[in-house]
Design a protein around this motif. Sequence first.
Motif, PDB file in Angstrom:
ATOM      1  N   GLY A 195     105.049   6.359  39.862  1.00 50.46           N
ATOM      2  CA  GLY A 195     105.813   5.119  39.781  1.00 50.46           C
ATOM      3  C   GLY A 195     106.780   5.007  40.939  1.00 50.46           C
ATOM      4  O   GLY A 195     106.402   5.143  42.111  1.00 50.46           O
ATOM      5  N   SER A 196     108.053   4.796  40.630  1.00 49.65           N
ATOM      6  CA  SER A 196     109.109   4.760  41.649  1.00 49.65           C
ATOM      7  C   SER A 196     109.938   6.037  41.622  1.00 49.65           C
ATOM      8  O   SER A 196     111.080   6.050  42.097  1.00 49.65           O
ATOM      9  CB  SER A 196     110.021   3.545  41.419  1.00 49.65           C
ATOM     10  N   LEU A 197     109.372   7.094  41.069  1.00 50.13           N
ATOM     11  CA  LEU A 197     110.072   8.381  40.933  1.00 50.13           C
ATOM     12  C   LEU A 197     111.378   8.201  40.164  1.00 50.13           C
ATOM     13  O   LEU A 197     112.432   8.741  40.518  1.00 50.13           O
ATOM     14  CB  LEU A 197     110.347   8.997  42.315  1.00 50.13           C
ATOM     15  N   ASN A 198     111.277   7.421  39.089  1.00 50.24           N
ATOM     16  CA  ASN A 198     112.464   7.137  38.281  1.00 50.24           C
ATOM     17  C   ASN A 198     112.359   7.720  36.875  1.00 50.24           C
ATOM     18  O   ASN A 198     113.062   7.291  35.965  1.00 50.24           O
ATOM     19  CB  ASN A 198     112.701   5.629  38.205  1.00 50.24           C
ATOM     20  N   LYS A 199     111.462   8.706  36.683  1.00 53.94           N
ATOM     21  CA  LYS A 199     111.364   9.377  35.389  1.00 53.94           C
ATOM     22  C   LYS A 199     112.208  10.649  35.415  1.00 53.94           C
ATOM     23  O   LYS A 199     112.377  11.269  36.471  1.00 53.94           O
ATOM     24  CB  LYS A 199     109.902   9.675  35.062  1.00 53.94           C
ATOM     25  N   PRO A 200     112.742  11.052  34.279  1.00 57.41           N
ATOM     26  CA  PRO A 200     113.744  12.129  34.278  1.00 57.41           C
ATOM     27  C   PRO A 200     113.225  13.477  34.739  1.00 57.41           C
ATOM     28  O   PRO A 200     114.012  14.304  35.217  1.00 57.41           O
ATOM     29  CB  PRO A 200     114.189  12.197  32.801  1.00 57.41           C
ATOM     30  N   ASP A 201     111.896  13.738  34.636  1.00 58.75           N
ATOM     31  CA  ASP A 201     111.409  15.083  34.969  1.00 58.75           C
ATOM     32  C   ASP A 201     111.281  15.331  36.471  1.00 58.75           C
ATOM     33  O   ASP A 201     110.829  16.405  36.885  1.00 58.75           O
ATOM     34  CB  ASP A 201     110.084  15.380  34.259  1.00 58.75           C
ATOM     35  N   VAL A 202     111.661  14.355  37.319  1.00 59.27           N
ATOM     36  CA  VAL A 202     111.707  14.626  38.753  1.00 59.27           C
ATOM     37  C   VAL A 202     113.164  14.804  39.209  1.00 59.27           C
ATOM     38  O   VAL A 202     113.455  14.793  40.402  1.00 59.27           O
ATOM     39  CB  VAL A 202     111.019  13.517  39.580  1.00 59.27           C
ATOM     40  N   PHE A 203     114.070  14.998  38.245  1.00 67.65           N
ATOM     41  CA  PHE A 203     115.465  15.273  38.536  1.00 67.65           C
ATOM     42  C   PHE A 203     115.811  16.670  38.031  1.00 67.65           C
ATOM     43  O   PHE A 203     115.288  17.128  37.012  1.00 67.65           O
ATOM     44  CB  PHE A 203     116.380  14.240  37.864  1.00 67.65           C
ATOM     45  N   TYR A 204     116.693  17.357  38.737  1.00 67.19           N
ATOM     46  CA  TYR A 204     117.082  18.720  38.371  1.00 67.19           C
ATOM     47  C   TYR A 204     117.679  18.782  36.972  1.00 67.19           C
ATOM     48  O   TYR A 204     117.480  19.766  36.240  1.00 67.19           O
ATOM     49  CB  TYR A 204     118.101  19.267  39.383  1.00 67.19           C
ATOM     50  N   GLU A 205     118.418  17.740  36.577  1.00 66.77           N
ATOM     51  CA  GLU A 205     119.124  17.759  35.304  1.00 66.77           C
ATOM     52  C   GLU A 205     118.189  17.852  34.101  1.00 66.77           C
ATOM     53  O   GLU A 205     118.616  18.223  33.000  1.00 66.77           O
ATOM     54  CB  GLU A 205     119.993  16.496  35.160  1.00 66.77           C
ATOM     55  N   PHE A 206     116.910  17.520  34.300  1.00 63.61           N
ATOM     56  CA  PHE A 206     115.959  17.540  33.187  1.00 63.61           C
ATOM     57  C   PHE A 206     115.668  18.971  32.728  1.00 63.61           C
ATOM     58  O   PHE A 206     115.317  19.198  31.571  1.00 63.61           O
ATOM     59  CB  PHE A 206     114.660  16.856  33.615  1.00 63.61           C
ATOM     60  N   TYR A 207     115.837  19.922  33.635  1.00 64.91           N
ATOM     61  CA  TYR A 207     115.461  21.306  33.356  1.00 64.91           C
ATOM     62  C   TYR A 207     116.709  22.147  33.063  1.00 64.91           C
ATOM     63  O   TYR A 207     117.840  21.723  33.298  1.00 64.91           O
ATOM     64  CB  TYR A 207     114.691  21.877  34.558  1.00 64.91           C
ATOM     65  N   HIS A 208     116.470  23.338  32.550  1.00 64.18           N
ATOM     66  CA  HIS A 208     117.581  24.236  32.228  1.00 64.18           C
ATOM     67  C   HIS A 208     118.366  24.553  33.493  1.00 64.18           C
ATOM     68  O   HIS A 208     117.769  24.783  34.564  1.00 64.18           O
ATOM     69  CB  HIS A 208     117.035  25.538  31.621  1.00 64.18           C
ATOM     70  N   PRO A 209     119.684  24.545  33.431  1.00 65.98           N
ATOM     71  CA  PRO A 209     120.496  24.769  34.641  1.00 65.98           C
ATOM     72  C   PRO A 209     120.133  26.033  35.403  1.00 65.98           C
ATOM     73  O   PRO A 209     120.251  26.070  36.628  1.00 65.98           O
ATOM     74  CB  PRO A 209     121.923  24.847  34.086  1.00 65.98           C
ATOM     75  N   ASP A 210     119.676  27.062  34.679  1.00 62.72           N
ATOM     76  CA  ASP A 210     119.352  28.322  35.356  1.00 62.72           C
ATOM     77  C   ASP A 210     118.132  28.197  36.264  1.00 62.72           C
ATOM     78  O   ASP A 210     117.957  29.000  37.189  1.00 62.72           O
ATOM     79  CB  ASP A 210     119.099  29.426  34.325  1.00 62.72           C
TER      80      ASP A 210
END
Length: 479
Positions: A195-210
């Motif tokens: 898409g426009s790369l606007n889904k949450p799983d292409v952002f760091y915050e989606f994953y565990h901070p570690d």
Amino acid sequence: MTENRNEPSLSQYFANDPPSFFDHLAGKDGGKTSAPIPEPYASYDFLQAGASAVDPKSNIPDNVRDLWELPVVEPGVSPSLTMPGVSVATDLNDPVHEAVSVLVDPVEAQHRKILSPNDVTQDERGLRELIEHGCFRSAVNLTARLLTIKQQGFGRAGYTVKHSPNSLQLWFTRLALLVKLGQFEIARVEAEPFGSLNKPDVFYEFYHPDMHSNRKGSMASFSFRLLLAELPIYLGSPRVALDRLTEMLAIASQICNYFERLPESEANKQSAQFWHLREKRILHSIVNCSLLLKDFSLTDQLIRRLVDDPAASVAEKRSLLSAWGRIRLQCGDIYGAEKKFSEAKRLREGGDQTLQPDLRDLVDRGLLAVAQNDFQSAFDLFQKASALEPTNTMLYNNMGVCLLYSGKLKEAIKLFESAVQRNPKQALNESLLINLSTLYELESNNAKDKKIGLLKMVNKHRADLSVGLDVCLKLQVIA
């Protein structure tokens, strides 16, 4: 692949710009090469003036480089995820090898020396080596192998997967290569899940901070976002691209304004400049869209905005004014073009009118001569320009077309052929091949043998062409 902060963008190896008036001499129609003998306008793409500034090799912190608008996820609602996959089960074939096997000799085809995915390391280093050698199809095939390792290969579209800067950079590289090779349908299918790369799983915050040392922001590069926004241009939908680019520009402007409002410091100043450069890069793409849509009023408005930018250097302003003049020529406004070219010339002189004309001045004057049907003067000016930059094959291309329009067909052919003999790796580009093949047809009904000779040279000196041999050399390969 290493993270963005540690590597130059792969875009340095190939252009991601959409088709534009400035691409090359061969005419374009919706991204496909059309008229083989077009008007001899210069091959200058002003979009490149700021391309290197998209991700400059400066000490920009990750939290500034990766900043982007985070998508809103409603509580209790499962977010939509990005689930891409390679869409073709087989490798891309080498059309030059196939053509030589059928039209020349299978033995001749075996002499073709290009790198395959098996000849390089199966990692980012191998991918870079293939790109540097111009082996773009081999590079696409290697990206398929590397994405398969990451569970995103053929048949994996629609399956949940964890993304990383490494995997997204691989996808950017693959899609950019597919566009360069004219494989637009494959690029469209494989780009759709992003898409426009606007889904949450292409952002760091989606994953565990570690997982990413508490990094925040977009894992996808700015260049990847820009490529996806521009992709509809190649698919014949510039208005869709215009909407996407306008949305990108709004976000980039918000980020730039945010840093400009922060307390004054050197770090905040550099951050604002960094995002201002990204704003300008988006504007360059919007100008190309406006040209394709023939919205010349918008084109003028945007270029004026770029020229009046206080941060623009004299060289940038000259580039823009020169390009603006060429747009005026395309519209048939010779007087308007002359005014823009004069402005560009005055910027260079800075009051010193004793300066000798440089390459840009000579080409601009040559284009004016072409518009006035003075092809001999245009030829002379392009010839002077070629003396300043002997390796610039665009100038020989323009000179050859001027000779043709002057009724000097054989001289045009001789000039093209001498350019190829002197510098085959650079001169065997798609524009010159299209024009020379067409001249052979105009010269004689027995043009096929000469075009086969060109095919042999391509076989020897070029790894890949971005257009098919049926267009480039007008040779039909029927196995």
